[in-house]
Design an enzyme around this catalytic site. Sequence first.
Site, mmCIF file in Angstrom:
data_model
loop_
_atom_site.group_PDB
_atom_site.id
_atom_site.type_symbol
_atom_site.label_atom_id
_atom_site.label_comp_id
_atom_site.label_asym_id
_atom_site.label_seq_id
_atom_site.Cartn_x
_atom_site.Cartn_y
_atom_site.Cartn_z
ATOM 1 N N GLN A 1 0.830 -1.196 0.000
ATOM 2 C CA GLN A 1 0.000 0.000 0.000
ATOM 3 C C GLN A 1 0.873 1.258 0.000
ATOM 4 O O GLN A 1 0.372 2.352 -0.227
ATOM 5 C CB GLN A 1 -0.891 0.025 1.246
ATOM 6 C CG GLN A 1 -1.879 -1.120 1.341
ATOM 7 C CD GLN A 1 -2.553 -1.135 2.701
ATOM 8 O OE1 GLN A 1 -2.109 -1.811 3.617
ATOM 9 N NE2 GLN A 1 -3.627 -0.390 2.853
ATOM 10 N N ASP B 1 6.456 4.689 -1.041
ATOM 11 C CA ASP B 1 7.771 5.240 -0.713
ATOM 12 C C ASP B 1 8.938 4.612 -1.471
ATOM 13 O O ASP B 1 10.086 5.031 -1.298
ATOM 14 C CB ASP B 1 8.029 5.129 0.795
ATOM 15 C CG ASP B 1 7.775 3.719 1.334
ATOM 16 O OD1 ASP B 1 8.076 2.734 0.636
ATOM 17 O OD2 ASP B 1 7.261 3.614 2.472
ATOM 18 N N HIS C 1 -0.894 1.521 -4.680
ATOM 19 C CA HIS C 1 -1.242 2.948 -4.673
ATOM 20 C C HIS C 1 -0.253 3.816 -5.446
ATOM 21 O O HIS C 1 -0.282 5.033 -5.335
ATOM 22 C CB HIS C 1 -1.355 3.459 -3.233
ATOM 23 C CG HIS C 1 -2.468 2.818 -2.463
ATOM 24 N ND1 HIS C 1 -2.394 2.537 -1.117
ATOM 25 C CD2 HIS C 1 -3.701 2.390 -2.864
ATOM 26 C CE1 HIS C 1 -3.525 1.964 -0.718
ATOM 27 N NE2 HIS C 1 -4.326 1.858 -1.759
ATOM 28 N N CYS D 1 0.171 14.459 -21.554
ATOM 29 C CA CYS D 1 0.858 13.640 -22.571
ATOM 30 C C CYS D 1 1.286 12.276 -22.059
ATOM 31 O O CYS D 1 1.677 11.406 -22.842
ATOM 32 C CB CYS D 1 2.059 14.390 -23.148
ATOM 33 S SG CYS D 1 3.470 14.513 -22.015
ATOM 34 N N CYS E 1 6.019 19.649 -17.226
ATOM 35 C CA CYS E 1 6.430 18.720 -18.271
ATOM 36 C C CYS E 1 7.277 19.457 -19.318
ATOM 37 O O CYS E 1 6.911 20.554 -19.759
ATOM 38 C CB CYS E 1 5.187 18.113 -18.924
ATOM 39 S SG CYS E 1 5.540 16.952 -20.267
#
Length: 245
Positions: free
Chosen positions: A101, A104, A119, A130, A148
């Site tokens: 879950q 990290d 997750h 994009c 971006c």
Amino acid sequence: MGILLKKAAEFIRNSNFTIAFTGAGISVESGIPPFRGELGLWNKYNPEILDLGYYLNHSEDCWVYIREIFYDFFANAHPNKAHLVLAEMEQKGLLKSVITQNIDNLHFEAGNKVVHEFHGNSKKLKCLTCGKVYDANKIDFENLPPRCEADDKILKPDFIFFGEGIPPKAYSNSFSDAEKADVCLIIGSTGEVTPASYVPRAAKEAGATIIEINPEESSFTSSVTDIHLKGKASEIMTELAQELF
């Protein structure tokens, strides 16, 4: 505890397909606080910053707190003994996959190769326009919000916000492995977050032995757990490693 540890190790040694299901509790000892509970991050920060609808309309404001939580504070976290034992179990053929879950990246950093990130992962950023994906380690977080290179749109951390669905591949792989499991290790998860908490339950329904490692009882303990090894993840996994290796 000694008898339970030996029993748990025996189940794992005799298993053809063992999986680990991990939650926030395995990373607390690496310095990453949980989101919920008395010391949880949501007691300090407004969870609205990770609500997709709110984020899309207030991205620049949200990024101030997102950087602080996930890219300033989390950046100093390293795998602890519990992560390292799981990686060693995989290397020795005693563990088929980790279903986590957590966002990290610590399972990968510890050395696990097969990790289904239910997750998502905070170490990646994605352009919602994009689809280009970026390594968070190569982003300059001094200039917010990150954008971006291709279309100058604001990047979003590639983990699940409130209002988003579970990544389809992670979802299908997690439940596929759960249904094949002979043993399912639950480490540091209270079982309060759905649909992730259905994974160990699916393993139990398919006939798996459930070994829970948590300092206190959880919603799993009375419903699916066969062996509860009570204690901190790093301590219990260290003791379990001594029985296994």
